[in-house]
Design a protein around this motif. Structure first.
Motif, mmCIF file in Angstrom:
data_model
loop_
_atom_site.group_PDB
_atom_site.id
_atom_site.type_symbol
_atom_site.label_atom_id
_atom_site.label_comp_id
_atom_site.label_asym_id
_atom_site.label_seq_id
_atom_site.Cartn_x
_atom_site.Cartn_y
_atom_site.Cartn_z
ATOM 1 N N PRO A 1 7.611 -38.689 -28.642
ATOM 2 C CA PRO A 1 7.280 -38.305 -30.053
ATOM 3 C C PRO A 1 6.297 -38.990 -31.008
ATOM 4 O O PRO A 1 6.481 -40.316 -30.658
ATOM 5 N N GLY A 2 5.926 -38.713 -31.643
ATOM 6 C CA GLY A 2 5.131 -39.285 -32.764
ATOM 7 C C GLY A 2 6.091 -39.533 -34.053
ATOM 8 O O GLY A 2 7.574 -39.387 -33.947
ATOM 9 N N TYR A 3 5.572 -40.621 -35.047
ATOM 10 C CA TYR A 3 5.901 -41.340 -36.524
ATOM 11 C C TYR A 3 7.554 -39.969 -37.263
ATOM 12 O O TYR A 3 5.962 -38.884 -37.036
ATOM 13 N N LYS A 4 7.958 -40.621 -37.291
ATOM 14 C CA LYS A 4 8.732 -39.979 -37.797
ATOM 15 C C LYS A 4 10.048 -38.656 -37.224
ATOM 16 O O LYS A 4 10.396 -37.764 -37.938
ATOM 17 N N THR A 5 9.212 -38.538 -35.551
ATOM 18 C CA THR A 5 9.836 -37.049 -35.470
ATOM 19 C C THR A 5 11.511 -37.338 -34.489
ATOM 20 O O THR A 5 11.887 -37.623 -33.765
ATOM 21 N N SER A 6 11.959 -36.193 -35.035
ATOM 22 C CA SER A 6 13.674 -36.109 -35.246
ATOM 23 C C SER A 6 13.690 -35.851 -33.812
ATOM 24 O O SER A 6 12.720 -34.428 -32.851
ATOM 25 N N TRP A 7 15.073 -36.087 -32.489
ATOM 26 C CA TRP A 7 14.807 -35.581 -31.227
ATOM 27 C C TRP A 7 15.131 -34.124 -31.324
ATOM 28 O O TRP A 7 14.835 -33.831 -30.300
ATOM 29 N N GLY B 1 16.223 -48.778 -34.498
ATOM 30 C CA GLY B 1 14.864 -48.824 -34.196
ATOM 31 C C GLY B 1 13.873 -48.758 -33.006
ATOM 32 O O GLY B 1 14.973 -48.614 -31.946
ATOM 33 N N LEU B 2 13.053 -49.009 -32.652
ATOM 34 C CA LEU B 2 11.906 -49.002 -31.934
ATOM 35 C C LEU B 2 12.225 -50.413 -30.946
ATOM 36 O O LEU B 2 12.150 -51.394 -31.663
ATOM 37 N N ARG C 1 15.534 -52.204 -45.699
ATOM 38 C CA ARG C 1 15.402 -51.729 -45.399
ATOM 39 C C ARG C 1 15.637 -50.725 -46.173
ATOM 40 O O ARG C 1 15.930 -50.255 -47.441
ATOM 41 N N VAL C 2 14.795 -49.620 -46.598
ATOM 42 C CA VAL C 2 14.523 -48.521 -47.901
ATOM 43 C C VAL C 2 15.539 -47.642 -47.405
ATOM 44 O O VAL C 2 16.076 -47.100 -46.506
ATOM 45 N N PRO C 3 16.139 -47.149 -48.210
ATOM 46 C CA PRO C 3 17.555 -46.291 -49.023
ATOM 47 C C PRO C 3 16.226 -45.668 -48.947
ATOM 48 O O PRO C 3 15.642 -44.745 -49.519
ATOM 49 N N SER D 1 15.350 -44.608 -41.331
ATOM 50 C CA SER D 1 14.879 -45.630 -42.124
ATOM 51 C C SER D 1 14.509 -46.893 -41.286
ATOM 52 O O SER D 1 13.320 -47.250 -40.961
ATOM 53 N N ILE D 2 15.640 -47.060 -40.200
ATOM 54 C CA ILE D 2 15.416 -48.354 -39.441
ATOM 55 C C ILE D 2 14.223 -48.282 -38.855
ATOM 56 O O ILE D 2 13.196 -48.721 -38.514
ATOM 57 N N LEU D 3 14.079 -47.108 -38.066
ATOM 58 C CA LEU D 3 13.907 -46.261 -37.132
ATOM 59 C C LEU D 3 12.275 -46.374 -37.545
ATOM 60 O O LEU D 3 11.247 -46.844 -36.622
ATOM 61 N N ILE D 4 11.933 -45.889 -38.290
ATOM 62 C CA ILE D 4 10.812 -45.265 -38.811
ATOM 63 C C ILE D 4 9.977 -46.770 -39.588
ATOM 64 O O ILE D 4 8.960 -46.710 -38.732
ATOM 65 N N GLN D 5 11.042 -47.733 -39.570
ATOM 66 C CA GLN D 5 10.061 -49.073 -40.283
ATOM 67 C C GLN D 5 9.638 -49.888 -38.946
ATOM 68 O O GLN D 5 8.581 -50.082 -39.295
ATOM 69 N N SER D 6 10.111 -49.461 -37.710
ATOM 70 C CA SER D 6 10.402 -50.300 -37.124
ATOM 71 C C SER D 6 8.711 -49.869 -36.136
ATOM 72 O O SER D 6 8.145 -50.381 -35.154
#
Length: 346
Positions: free
Chosen positions: A85-91, A120-121, A202-204, A243-248
């Motif tokens: 999946p791409g950036y910010k794509t959920s399950w 995180g990735l 970490r972005v709230p 947010s952690i996954l997206i930042q990673s």
């Protein structure tokens, strides 16, 4: 204060007593109503907290998400597509993409996607999840679909699978995938997210909500206002990537070096598809860079998804268009025995 013997029993309650009785009656009614409202709200909140906790616990690890298809399982028991999946794509959106492309993908294999961990990735952990899936399903043919930045991940995972486990990937399909951070058109927000992540910040959720809304408004020409609100709220739900996954993911794109995996893909073939109107990734520079660096693997780089809205990596929004493109690649690179390019269930 009057004595009891001085009170006239026939005189009725005093004005103060009347007010007190009325207040008591109102309090009784109000309290009952408030109790039921409060109990209902508490039940909803508790259920939401339990659901959120369950989702967060489940998504602490990488998981291979499958979409069952009887036809694919019958005719291709040892082959599978795996969507990155791409950036910010959920399950859930990853499975939506698979279902959108089901008609084309099932013509060569079963359907699966990688659900990235909210911790995180971690590419090594993704490789472990995939090799366990491969062994459990006894798969001998793998086709990778790299959705946007997922093309970067797919390429690295393919190299690692061959290096560590001797498993070779048949195809890496790059759908609007950036070759490097320089292909990402909006560099300002991108670099900011990475700097914050690598500084330990970490972005709230509150800040993320504003960012998600702002990003979509900037690209308003690609979405309706309804889509903007739906997609923003989706990113703030318990089902959304953390947010952690997206930042990673941002940091992964920022530091990605595609040249590390050249000569490490065995006999894999690659294909690049995209849209010249893409406003997220520079179509021309990405296509040119992938084709130049991976020239020995690249077999197709001219198939377009022109007409898709949004223009960037959107099979879930444009299933018919994307299915035709995927089918063309399958027929070109992996023709079925007997001269026919298609298999039908009837």
């Amino acid at each position: 204060m009057p004595r009891v013997e001085d009170v006239d029993p026939n005189s009725g309650p005093s004005p103060d007593g009347v007010r007190l009785l009325r207040y008591a009656a109102e309090l009784k009614t109000f309290s009952r109503r408030s109790f039921f409202i409060g109990a209902g709200a508490s039940s909803v909140l508790a259920a939401d907290m339990l659901f959120t906790r369950r989702v967060q616990r489940e998504r602490q690890v990488n998981k291979i998400l499958t979409v069952n298809d009887d036809f694919a399982e019958k005719y291709f028991p040892n082959s599978s597509w795996i969507l990155f999946p791409g950036y910010k794509t959920s399950w859930e959106e990853a499975q939506w993409i698979l279902n959108s492309l089901r008609g084309a993908l099932r013509e060569r294999g079963q359907l699966a996607a990688v659900g990235y961990s909210n911790e995180g990735l971690d590419i090594d952990q993704v490789v472990i999840a995939i090799i366990e899936h491969v062994r459990a399903k006894q798969l001998t043919k793998l086709y990778f679909y790299g959705h946007s930045f997922g093309g970067m991940v797919a390429t690295q995972v393919a190299a690692r699978l061959l290096e560590l486990h001797g498993v070779e990937v048949e195809l890496i399909l790059l759908d609007s995938s950036p070759y490097s951070k320089y292909d990402v058109l909006d560099q300002s927000w991108f670099e900011g997210v990475v700097v914050l992540y690598e500084s330990g910040f970490r972005v709230p959720t509150v800040l993320r909500g504003g960012y998600e809304l702002g990003e979509r408004i900037v690209h308003k020409d690609e979405r309706t206002w309804r889509q903007i609100m739906d997609q923003t709220l989706e990113q703030l739900s318990p089902l959304a990537p953390s947010s952690i996954l997206i930042q990673s993911e941002s940091a992964y794109i920022y530091h990605y070096d595609a040249t590390r995996f050249v000569d490490k893909l065995g006999k894999a073939r690659m294909a690049f598809i995209g849209n010249p109107r893409d406003k997220t990734v520079n179509y021309e520079t990405a296509r040119r860079s992938w084709s130049r660096t991976y020239s020995r693997y690249m077999t197709s780089n001219e198939l377009l998804t022109e007409g898709a809205v949004p223009a960037h990596a959107s099979p879930q929004w444009n299933p018919s268009l994307y299915s035709r493109v995927v089918a063309d690649i399958e027929d070109q690179l992996f023709p079925l025995p007997g001269g026919g390019g298609r298999v039908t269930a009837f």
